[in-house]
Design an enzyme around this catalytic site. Structure first.
Site, PDB file in Angstrom:
ATOM      1  N   PHE A  24       0.747  -1.066   0.052  1.00 30.97           N
ATOM      2  CA  PHE A  24       0.142   0.028  -0.030  1.00 30.97           C
ATOM      3  C   PHE A  24       0.772   1.162  -0.013  1.00 30.97           C
ATOM      4  CE2 PHE A  24      -0.044   1.959   4.214  1.00 30.97           C
ATOM      5  CZ  PHE A  24      -0.598   3.096   4.138  1.00 30.97           C
ATOM      6  N   LYS A  25       2.245   1.192   0.363  1.00 27.95           N
ATOM      7  CA  LYS A  25       3.280   2.374   0.279  1.00 27.95           C
ATOM      8  C   LYS A  25       2.962   2.923  -1.004  1.00 27.95           C
ATOM      9  CE  LYS A  25       4.151   2.184   4.716  1.00 27.95           C
ATOM     10  NZ  LYS A  25       3.403   1.079   5.338  1.00 27.95           N
ATOM     11  N   ASP A  26       3.082   2.167  -2.050  1.00 30.29           N
ATOM     12  CA  ASP A  26       3.243   2.734  -3.445  1.00 30.29           C
ATOM     13  C   ASP A  26       1.836   3.626  -3.804  1.00 30.29           C
ATOM     14  OD1 ASP A  26       5.372   1.056  -4.354  1.00 30.29           O
ATOM     15  OD2 ASP A  26       4.015  -0.686  -4.657  1.00 30.29           O
TER      16      ASP A  26
END
Ligand SMILES: *Cc1c(COP(=O)(O)O)cnc(C)c1O
Length: 482
Positions: free
Chosen positions: A115-117
């Site tokens: 989810f960091k992307d």
């Protein structure tokens, strides 16, 4: 003009550009917009059928003046940032078969499978955009417990305005995550494995804050941060709450609940901001593993640090949820003076017990649960068997917390559980959970297989020497640049 201020009330208001490039405010607080924009029900209605990139454009436009980034420039930035996602919806929603009203929001279809992307690509593109316009260079220092580092690395590929330093606690990230950071042979990306971090990522955050709190060091080396202390990350993370909401509701106005696996609290903080802006949320479930700092805040009214426990959901093995301060700032009606007093008190005593009134505000619409390692693994196995769906340990934490509190939600209410990582990033956990030696196909991903075949390109450092080593490395980068 939308201005940004510190949660601790120091310094003068700054522009969006400064808030993004500087990361921390000058007094060590976190940047927040002077006021949160309101999204009216009519606007929600108009947004209901937008694609994720178009919705992202609308939401972030509320925080960025056109004089800072023009409409065409912003459209281009949004376009560039989400085109690397491999799913056509960017963030698909998946209803679970065995439980009506239960959905999974898959946030892991970006280049590094977490989810960091979702927010990192956009933030790094934005930083690069501002730096190119100013003709400047910055060193980005990233502390990571596993997923932030790879996302920052991939987002920095080919950006000559940036040198990106990825600091991770050795042996506390998975092999797959480490490979994503060390297999890139890009001249501006530097992986640094740090030994002796008893407090994990917090030991690294500490060194980064030391460097950033020193105004002359920060200025001299042009240090910046894209951790979720950076407003840009939290801002973009508000978008998927709107997007997920629109995908599951029968009509706009209906209330929906979200269960979020939480560590530094950036993701869930963004959710609460979306709620303040006008998104109809029934309840947030703050899901943690046995590092239950957030659980103690929401269920016991106390912020207290405990020893770090290593769990299968390692990306949320965090003991200090720094974005909680941002949340606290808004729920206290932007009371920077009280935040400053609380910060001081916490620094001195290591504990903060909230008064009854503040605690009532904190708890409003939020429940927390902590999930044991056994529960996490058992649920991964159960969902794989029942749904033919392999889930990662963080989604297992969110789902388990969600199911345990389901009876407190309205009977026909919808619950969206946030899937923050692809299971292929956690192979050993998958093997342990499924009690097998054979990886299912869903736990293999071509990009991770490719990373295995490459060099390890990494610097090693002992934690006590990290500060000195970093200053030395930054000095060399500076010399190289002139
Ligand atoms: C970063 C991360 C989280 C936690 O997000 P916060 O914003 O730190 O609360 C959860 N799951 C995964 C897989 C992550 O990488």
């Amino acid at each position: 003009m939308i201005q940004f201020v510190s949660t601790l009330g120091g310094g003068s208001p700054v522009s969006f550009e400064t808030a993004i490039l500087d990361g921390y405010a000058v007094d060590g607080g976190l940047y927040v917009p002077e006021r949160l924009p309101r999204v009216l029900p009519e606007t929600l209605q108009q947004w209901a059928n937008l694609s994720y990139p178009d919705l992202a454009f609308e939401v972030v436009s509320l925080f960025i003046d056109r004089s800072v980034v023009s409409e065409a420039e912003l459209r281009q930035l949004v376009q560039d940032s989400f085109s690397s996602f491999t799913h056509e919806d960017v963030i698909p929603l998946r209803p679970l078969k065995t439980d009506r009203g239960l959905y999974v929001m898959e946030l892991f279809h970006g280049p590094t499978l977490s989810f960091k992307d979702v927010a990192m690509g956009f933030l790094v593109n934005l930083v690069d955009f501002f730096l190119r316009r100013k003709g400047q260079h910055r060193n980005i220092l990233v502390a990571t417990t596993g997923d932030t580092g790879p996302a920052a690395a991939y987002a920095s590929i080919g950006k000559s305005t940036l040198d990106t330093w990825l600091l991770y606690p050795k042996r506390m990230v998975t092999e797959e995550q480490e490979r994503q950071m060390t297999s890139l042979s890009e001249p501006n990306i530097h992986a640094v494995a740090v030994e002796n971090c008893p407090e994990g990522g917090d030991d690294l955050d500490f060194v980064i804050s030391q460097l950033m709190d020193n105004a002359s060091t920060k200025e001299k080396y042009g240090i910046s941060s894209v951790n979720s202390i950076n407003w840009g990350r939290v801002m973009v993370q508000t978008v998927h709450y709107f997007y997920g909401y629109f995908r599951v509701v029968d009509r706009v106005g209906e209330r929906v609940s979200f269960s979020v696996p939480s560590g530094a609290f950036g993701n869930l903080c963004a959710g609460t901001l979306a709620r303040e802006m006008g998104l109809p949320v029934e309840k947030f479930i703050c899901a943690t593993n046995q590092n239950a700092t957030l659980y103690r805040i929401f269920e016991e009214g106390v912020l207290v640090k405990r020893e770090l426990i290593n769990t299968p959901s390692s990306a949320i093995d965090i003991i200090l949820p720094y974005n909680f301060w941002r949340f606290l700032y808004f729920i206290t009606g932007q009371d920077a003076a009280r935040l400053k007093a609380w910060t001081q008190q916490f620094k001195e005593s290591g504990e903060l017990r909230f008064d009854t009134e503040t605690y009532a505000q904190i708890k409003r619409g939020i429940r927390a649960a902590f999930v044991t390692d056994e529960q996490t693994l058992a649920l991964m196995k159960q969902v794989f068997a029942e749904e033919d769906y392999l889930i990662d340990p963080h989604l297992a934490v969110a789902l388990s917390a969600g199911l345990s509190l389901r009876n407190e939600l309205p009977e026909d209410g919808k619950l969206i559980c946030l899937a923050t990582a692809h299971p292929a990033k956690f192979k050993n956990v998958v093997l342990a959970a499924l009690e097998t030696d054979e990886l299912p196909a869903a736990a293999v991903h071509p990009s991770l297989e490719a990373a295995k075949e490459s060099f390890h390109n990494v610097l090693l450092c002992e934690q006590p020497a990290l500060h000195r080593a970093l200053v030395h490395a930054l000095e060399q980068t500076k010399r190289r640049a002139v």
